[in-house]
Design a protein around this motif. Structure first.
Motif, short mmCIF file in Angstrom:
data_model
loop_
_atom_site.label_atom_id
_atom_site.label_comp_id
_atom_site.label_asym_id
_atom_site.label_seq_id
_atom_site.Cartn_x
_atom_site.Cartn_y
_atom_site.Cartn_z
N THR A 1 0.97 -1.23 0.24
CA THR A 1 -0.14 0.06 0.10
C THR A 1 0.79 1.09 0.06
OG1 THR A 1 -1.49 -1.28 1.20
CG2 THR A 1 -1.92 1.12 1.19
N GLN A 2 2.07 1.29 0.73
CA GLN A 2 2.70 2.10 0.78
C GLN A 2 3.66 2.69 -0.33
OE1 GLN A 2 4.43 0.54 4.58
NE2 GLN A 2 4.71 2.91 5.06
N ILE A 3 3.62 1.77 -1.22
CA ILE A 3 4.48 2.12 -2.71
C ILE A 3 3.14 2.31 -3.74
CG2 ILE A 3 6.74 1.69 -2.03
CD1 ILE A 3 5.16 -1.06 -3.87
N GLY B 1 6.51 4.07 14.57
CA GLY B 1 6.79 5.11 13.64
C GLY B 1 6.27 4.27 12.41
N CYS B 2 6.47 5.14 11.23
CA CYS B 2 6.04 4.63 10.07
C CYS B 2 6.69 5.54 8.84
CB CYS B 2 4.54 4.92 9.72
SG CYS B 2 3.76 4.12 7.88
N LEU B 3 7.25 4.86 7.97
CA LEU B 3 7.76 5.34 6.76
C LEU B 3 6.85 6.44 6.08
CD1 LEU B 3 9.84 2.56 5.48
CD2 LEU B 3 10.83 4.32 6.63
N SER B 4 5.83 6.16 5.95
CA SER B 4 4.68 7.21 5.55
C SER B 4 4.18 8.40 6.31
CB SER B 4 3.52 6.34 5.06
OG SER B 4 3.70 5.43 4.29
N GLN C 1 1.32 -6.48 12.58
CA GLN C 1 0.12 -5.61 12.97
C GLN C 1 0.03 -4.49 12.28
OE1 GLN C 1 -1.83 -6.47 17.14
NE2 GLN C 1 0.39 -7.49 17.28
N HIS C 2 1.07 -3.68 12.42
CA HIS C 2 1.38 -2.35 11.78
C HIS C 2 1.17 -2.59 10.01
CE1 HIS C 2 3.30 1.66 11.62
NE2 HIS C 2 3.36 1.34 10.35
N GLU C 3 1.77 -3.70 9.65
CA GLU C 3 1.65 -3.70 8.32
C GLU C 3 0.41 -4.07 7.89
OE1 GLU C 3 4.13 -1.98 6.98
OE2 GLU C 3 5.37 -2.09 8.70
N ILE C 4 -0.21 -5.05 8.62
CA ILE C 4 -1.42 -5.61 8.13
C ILE C 4 -2.58 -4.44 8.13
CG2 ILE C 4 -3.58 -7.07 8.48
CD1 ILE C 4 -1.37 -9.32 9.48
N ASP C 5 -2.51 -3.66 9.13
CA ASP C 5 -3.24 -2.24 9.03
C ASP C 5 -3.23 -1.63 7.75
OD1 ASP C 5 -4.61 -2.59 11.35
OD2 ASP C 5 -3.14 -1.05 12.61
N HIS C 6 -1.93 -1.43 7.39
CA HIS C 6 -1.71 -0.87 6.10
C HIS C 6 -2.47 -1.40 4.92
CE1 HIS C 6 1.16 2.61 6.64
NE2 HIS C 6 2.25 1.59 7.35
N LEU C 7 -2.64 -2.83 4.96
CA LEU C 7 -3.25 -3.40 3.79
C LEU C 7 -4.99 -3.13 3.64
CD1 LEU C 7 -1.59 -6.83 3.69
CD2 LEU C 7 -0.58 -4.74 2.58
NI NI Z 1 3.79 2.03 8.40
#
Ligand code: NI
Length: 165
Positions: free
Chosen positions: A49-51, A89-92, A131-137
């Protein structure tokens, strides 16, 4: 290839990603690019999602020396227990860190980029990261899990820094 990372409050970060159903060379190449992008940032996790690619693909490496790359494709959390509060934190969302509560331990059924099934039992930092990355999806950012007050402060800060460009 290093890919550009979307930044909050970009609406494309709100897209709900679809399951991967074709496991081919282009998926393997996407995953390679995602690892390269994550390591270069540097970060410990990146969701497709982030890319701006909206299939359910995640890369993670919480090691200090790029020695534990994990790729999760179509991950599902099958069990979860305990509670942990840790700084995220988050790269986004560059240069922003806050405490977030998550499940301490999770079990995940998933595939890798070659379509092979495997299971992950994770706790602590790895569990938080998955959990953080699945949230992004699912179009969710860690800042959505903060209080309304913290969210409004972040929005003000984001607007301010946008004006400075
Ligand atoms: Ni993130």
């Amino acid at each position: 290839m290093i890919l550009p990372i979307l930044h909050y409050p970009d609406k494309r970060l709100r897209t709900i990603a679809k399951d991967v159903d074709v496991f081919d060379e282009s998926l393997v190449s996407l995953v390679d690019d995602m690892f390269e992008t994550m390591y270069e940032a540097p970060g410990i996790g990146l969701a497709a999602t982030q890319i701006d690619h909206h299939h359910r693909v995640i890369v993670i490496d919480i090691s200090d020396n790029k020695s534990e790359p994990i790729c999760l494709v179509n991950p599902t959390i099958t069990d979860k227990y305990g509670e942990i509060e840790s700084e995220e934190g988050c790269l986004s969302v560059p240069e922003y860190f806050e405490l977030v509560k998550r499940y301490n331990s999770i079990e995940v059924k998933t595939k890798n980029q070659h379509g092979e099934d495997f299971e992950v039992k994770a706790e602590g930092m790895l569990s938080v990261c998955i959990q953080h990355e699945i949230d992004h999806l699912n179009g969710i950012l860690f800042v959505d899990r903060l209080s309304k007050l913290k969210q409004s402060r972040l929005i003000k800060k984001t607007k301010k820094s946008a004006k400075q460009l």
